[in-house]
Design a protein around this motif. Sequence first.
Motif, PDB file in Angstrom:
ATOM      1  N   ILE A 296      60.231 -42.353  91.101  1.00 14.94           N
ATOM      2  CA  ILE A 296      61.043 -42.290  89.890  1.00 14.94           C
ATOM      3  C   ILE A 296      60.546 -43.314  88.900  1.00 14.94           C
ATOM      4  O   ILE A 296      60.089 -44.393  89.289  1.00 14.94           O
ATOM      5  CB  ILE A 296      62.548 -42.517  90.201  1.00 14.94           C
ATOM      6  N   ASP A 297      60.624 -42.957  87.637  1.00 16.01           N
ATOM      7  CA  ASP A 297      60.185 -43.856  86.584  1.00 16.01           C
ATOM      8  C   ASP A 297      61.164 -43.754  85.421  1.00 16.01           C
ATOM      9  O   ASP A 297      61.557 -42.654  85.022  1.00 16.01           O
ATOM     10  CB  ASP A 297      58.767 -43.497  86.130  1.00 16.01           C
ATOM     11  N   ILE A 298      61.564 -44.908  84.900  1.00 18.54           N
ATOM     12  CA  ILE A 298      62.468 -44.963  83.748  1.00 18.54           C
ATOM     13  C   ILE A 298      61.800 -45.744  82.633  1.00 18.54           C
ATOM     14  O   ILE A 298      61.315 -46.865  82.845  1.00 18.54           O
ATOM     15  CB  ILE A 298      63.816 -45.618  84.105  1.00 18.54           C
ATOM     16  N   GLY A 299      61.741 -45.146  81.445  1.00 18.57           N
ATOM     17  CA  GLY A 299      61.241 -45.858  80.274  1.00 18.57           C
ATOM     18  C   GLY A 299      62.346 -46.694  79.651  1.00 18.57           C
ATOM     19  O   GLY A 299      63.295 -47.115  80.319  1.00 18.57           O
ATOM     20  N   GLU A 300      62.249 -46.914  78.371  1.00 19.69           N
ATOM     21  CA  GLU A 300      63.299 -47.662  77.666  1.00 19.69           C
ATOM     22  C   GLU A 300      64.451 -46.702  77.365  1.00 19.69           C
ATOM     23  O   GLU A 300      64.506 -46.070  76.320  1.00 19.69           O
ATOM     24  CB  GLU A 300      62.742 -48.279  76.387  1.00 19.69           C
ATOM     25  N   PHE A 301      65.357 -46.613  78.306  1.00 12.16           N
ATOM     26  CA  PHE A 301      66.442 -45.640  78.206  1.00 12.16           C
ATOM     27  C   PHE A 301      67.742 -46.383  77.900  1.00 12.16           C
ATOM     28  O   PHE A 301      68.201 -47.198  78.700  1.00 12.16           O
ATOM     29  CB  PHE A 301      66.587 -44.866  79.521  1.00 12.16           C
ATOM     30  N   ALA A 302      68.311 -46.105  76.738  1.00  9.32           N
ATOM     31  CA  ALA A 302      69.595 -46.700  76.361  1.00  9.32           C
ATOM     32  C   ALA A 302      70.427 -45.625  75.671  1.00  9.32           C
ATOM     33  O   ALA A 302      69.898 -44.757  74.980  1.00  9.32           O
ATOM     34  CB  ALA A 302      69.398 -47.898  75.440  1.00  9.32           C
ATOM     35  N   ILE A 303      71.718 -45.683  75.872  1.00  9.88           N
ATOM     36  CA  ILE A 303      72.630 -44.743  75.241  1.00  9.88           C
ATOM     37  C   ILE A 303      73.832 -45.521  74.725  1.00  9.88           C
ATOM     38  O   ILE A 303      74.310 -46.451  75.386  1.00  9.88           O
ATOM     39  CB  ILE A 303      73.071 -43.637  76.235  1.00  9.88           C
ATOM     40  N   SER A 304      74.280 -45.186  73.523  1.00  5.00           N
ATOM     41  CA  SER A 304      75.413 -45.905  72.939  1.00  5.00           C
ATOM     42  C   SER A 304      76.454 -44.915  72.443  1.00  5.00           C
ATOM     43  O   SER A 304      76.128 -43.811  71.997  1.00  5.00           O
ATOM     44  CB  SER A 304      74.956 -46.806  71.785  1.00  5.00           C
ATOM     45  N   ILE A 305      77.688 -45.340  72.522  1.00  7.22           N
ATOM     46  CA  ILE A 305      78.820 -44.543  72.069  1.00  7.22           C
ATOM     47  C   ILE A 305      79.592 -45.394  71.057  1.00  7.22           C
ATOM     48  O   ILE A 305      79.807 -46.591  71.275  1.00  7.22           O
ATOM     49  CB  ILE A 305      79.711 -44.128  73.265  1.00  7.22           C
ATOM     50  N   ASP A 306      79.967 -44.807  69.920  1.00  6.88           N
ATOM     51  CA  ASP A 306      80.566 -45.561  68.819  1.00  6.88           C
ATOM     52  C   ASP A 306      82.020 -45.144  68.652  1.00  6.88           C
ATOM     53  O   ASP A 306      82.336 -43.959  68.534  1.00  6.88           O
ATOM     54  CB  ASP A 306      79.790 -45.291  67.527  1.00  6.88           C
ATOM     55  N   GLU A 307      82.912 -46.161  68.623  1.00  4.25           N
ATOM     56  CA  GLU A 307      84.328 -45.875  68.464  1.00  4.25           C
ATOM     57  C   GLU A 307      84.687 -45.488  67.031  1.00  4.25           C
ATOM     58  O   GLU A 307      85.799 -45.015  66.777  1.00  4.25           O
ATOM     59  CB  GLU A 307      85.161 -47.099  68.873  1.00  4.25           C
ATOM     60  N   SER A 308      83.764 -45.678  66.098  1.00  3.42           N
ATOM     61  CA  SER A 308      84.058 -45.365  64.705  1.00  3.42           C
ATOM     62  C   SER A 308      84.342 -43.885  64.539  1.00  3.42           C
ATOM     63  O   SER A 308      83.841 -43.044  65.282  1.00  3.42           O
ATOM     64  CB  SER A 308      82.880 -45.757  63.817  1.00  3.42           C
TER      65      SER A 308
END
Length: 540
Positions: A296-308
């Motif tokens: 398995i390989d993971i790159g720069e993985f980011a996820i964001s959720i915005d309350e706005s």
Amino acid sequence: MSSDSTPSNQGVTSKFRPRDFSRCPYVQFQQIDHSDTTDPDDSLELAIDYTVTGPDGTADATATLTIEDDGPNARVEGSEGTFGDDMISYDESDEDGADEVEELPPQILEALAALELESCGQAMDTIFFDYGKDMPFTVEGGEGQGTETWGGVTLTDADGNAFAGGHVADSGINRSSDGQSVFLFSFPGELEGFLVLGIAGADLADAQANFAALLGDEPVTDDLVFAVALDNSEAFTLSGDNNEAEADIWFVQFQGIENIEGDPASFSVHYTVTDGDHDTSTQEFVIEIADDVPTIDIGEFAISIDESSGLQTGGVADGGEDNNDDDVEVNTLPAVLLALGTPIEGAMKPLETDGVPLVSYDAGKDGIAEVILTDGDGGSLDQRPTQLFTLDGNRIFLFVQEDGVIVGREGSGSGEGDIDPAGDVAIGFYLDRGADPADSSDDILWISQYQPLANADGTNNPDDADAEASFFVTVVDNDGNSTTSSGSISISFEDDGPVALADTDSAAAGGTETGNVVTGAGTRRPARPVWIPWGRTAPL
């Protein structure tokens, strides 16, 4: 005593004369058939009559010539000093083996092509043997009957029989995808003795039915796990006084094989050498299969959720907010997340974007059993505390459901807090593995939020995102091997802030104004307060 002497104690004269001896050499120019095929050392006796003629006449006698058979030897040193170890050591992680399929004997390739099969790996070993004096030969049949070869080498069971009828054998290994046993069957017809198939089944009767389905007019190959093939193209190229020869045995894999606790799986076939008068010698041949492990390989993985309010997804910014988050309409969330309650926000990110995988994995020959979110050691997230808190200051704890959903529930108490399996749902995570579990390209990570989270940043930054979590991804194959990513998936929950709306305090006659109109302006009645939306975080 001399040749002529008289002992002093006897009055008789004795005379000794040397006897005449004749030698009768035996020279063999061709092999001789010994009819007993069960005994490679059986003997033939040939009576040879002879007559001795001397000065006083003649005498008849009979001599017996005994010709003892030899037998083939199924395990000898090769002509170049290489000793056959009668074993294939095959490693499922060796990707080079998949490129060697074209080296299989042509008749085997034709059979596999007819079944529309594609191997996932193969390996080969050479066996060495001899026929003794009775080399194999070809007998011409009658008109229209073709030829028949006496002698050669074939794949058999321990008793020299084909794997057919009552001689079908349980190989002792299992298919990794479902644990079913794999049984050995000899391919019928011209390839019998040269191709053995490993067929999976719940039991022998089931495997026999699966084998019959493979041989049908429309072959069903779903249960073909492997094949063992014998290339005998060199088996009749003889050398030395004992007619030495060699052949190649191939192992060809089509499906994953179960390895218990990482130990190699192994099974045996035998090869039987038959000489020109049908004497046989049988030798065990072991095939050992070393396990592979997932990658398995993971790159720069980011996820964001915005309350706005609105969607912050790279479109036109709504209300002056940023637009670089991964928000989605909450009604598009998977049903497993909607079942947890009514979300206030949702977000998603595919594991592959524009053909570039952010997370990629390969379970090897055994196939994928699970792809799950875990801690850095591959441990379960069930009943784990997080660094996320509700507005009340209660810590959020994670729980893993049977459907794979990870639910964050509000704990109770202050400080470290107390875990509460029945606490209110605050967040949810779900890794949707798409239509093809073996392919990461259509996998999606979904996030849902059910109540506001505390962001402790003291600055006046409505996009503060210090409410964060990170998880690792673990891939588990079908025989229990697992690999956990070295990199993690970072998840951030971005804050919103209050918005003061500067609405007009009047509307022109016949005109329309959008917003919160403050009534009473310019009249004697006092103006009503301006309406201020507080966002997800209500005032304390």
